[in-house]
Design an enzyme around this catalytic site. Structure first.
Site, PDB file in Angstrom:
ATOM      1  CB  SER A  23      -3.820   2.370   2.591  1.00  0.00           C
ATOM      2  OG  SER A  23      -4.077   1.902   1.293  1.00  0.00           O
ATOM      3  CE  LYS A  52      -3.524  -0.571  -0.565  1.00  0.00           C
ATOM      4  NZ  LYS A  52      -4.067  -0.931  -1.930  1.00  0.00           N
ATOM      5  CG  HIS A  73       4.321  -6.200  -1.310  1.00  0.00           C
ATOM      6  ND1 HIS A  73       4.466  -4.921  -1.798  1.00  0.00           N
ATOM      7  CD2 HIS A  73       3.049  -6.591  -1.630  1.00  0.00           C
ATOM      8  CE1 HIS A  73       3.331  -4.551  -2.386  1.00  0.00           C
ATOM      9  NE2 HIS A  73       2.466  -5.544  -2.300  1.00  0.00           N
TER      10      HIS A  73
END
Length: 298
Positions: free
Chosen positions: A141, A50, A111
């Site tokens: 988020s 995010k 990630h």
């Protein structure tokens, strides 16, 4: 597809790799991920979840496709840029399988914190774009994203999630360790470290920075095309970017849209006064000793 829908009715288990929480399906194929063979001309986009991953993917693809919007609509973003640490239930292919089948030059996504990035990326001296975003907005988020993403653990209530995030008990681990780990490596590897807040404030300047790192020339006309195609509103309306091509039993956008607000400072609508004070105390402790600085409002 029906068997996949039934599988996705229950959230997946999570396990850990070197203390980092990841989906168990990812942990189960960790040896393959760790042995992934990067190629010298690979470009890796890495972020904490995010932080603006999809935004930068689309900017990079527009630069690579010389502003050809139709080419950027050739497939959804998750197909154009394989996610190497994603291992969804079968029959969906893993990000690893998609990456290995892709011709060079490849743009890939991860990630993972820097210590878990497959070593071949460093061995091959690959370019890495790292996008960082302030922790308060990421927490909000990510909370909504975990609510709508059936491939991640249930986030619980906002107050429960606040504590889990602060303690690094969320998928891909601690935000603090993630952003600092990549920051500390940026001068010894080919890493361009950019900030979400800078993209919001000066999209033109950040696109030029990305193009320079990618060794791509941008005419004024091409730059304008990239800007127009990658505004938040344009991307929110683009089915090749907004993940509406995924079925609702994977991403339930009735719970929360994948592209929700894209704002800087939305945390103020969620943090209580006590949470903000608690966060600031922890932040000061965890970020002492680093030159890394974030903005939580513009």
């Amino acid at each position: 597809m029906e068997s996949l829908r039934l599988t996705m009715q229950t959230r997946p288990e999570h396990a850990e790799v070197e203390g980092i929480p990841l989906a168990k399906t990812t942990c189960d194929m960790w040896d393959q991920i760790w042995r992934f063979k990067a190629r010298p001309d690979d470009l890796l986009i890495c972020t904490y979840p995010k932080a603006g991953t999809t935004w930068v993917q689309e900017i990079v693809d527009m630069i690579q496709q010389h502003g050809d919007v139709e080419k950027c609509r050739r497939a959804p973003c998750y197909t154009r840029v394989p996610f190497i640490d994603l291992a969804p239930p079968k029959p969906l292919p893993s990000g690893l399988e998609e990456a290995e089948a892709m011709p060079s030059p490849r743009t890939l996504k991860s990630h993972l914190p820097i210590q878990l990035i497959p070593p071949s990326f460093r061995d091959q001296n690959c370019k890495v774009i790292y996008v960082a975003r302030n922790a308060k907005d990421i927490m909000v988020s990510y909370y909504y994203f975990q609510k709508m993403n059936k491939g991640l653990m249930e986030p619980g209530s906002w107050s429960e999630y606040f504590d889990a995030f602060q303690n690094g008990k969320v998928p891909w681990g601690s935000w603090y360790d993630h952003v600092k780990g990549w920051w500390d490596a940026k001068d010894s590897q080919r890493i361009l470290y950019i900030f979400y807040e800078d993209l919001k404030e000066d999209l033109r300047g950040e696109i030029l920075k990305l193009a320079q790192f990618m060794e791509q020339e941008l005419s004024e006309e091409l730059l304008e095309k990239v800007i127009q195609h990658t505004t938040f509103q344009a991307m929110k309306e683009n089915p090749m970017v907004n993940y509406t091509t995924l079925p609702s039993f994977i991403f339930d956008q009735s719970v929360s849209p994948f592209m929700r607000k894209g704002a800087v400072g939305d945390w103020k609508n969620h943090f209580t006064v006590a949470q903000n004070e608690s966060f600031d105390r922890e932040y000061e402790k965890r970020m002492s000793g680093t030159s890394l600085r974030f903005r939580t409002e513009l």
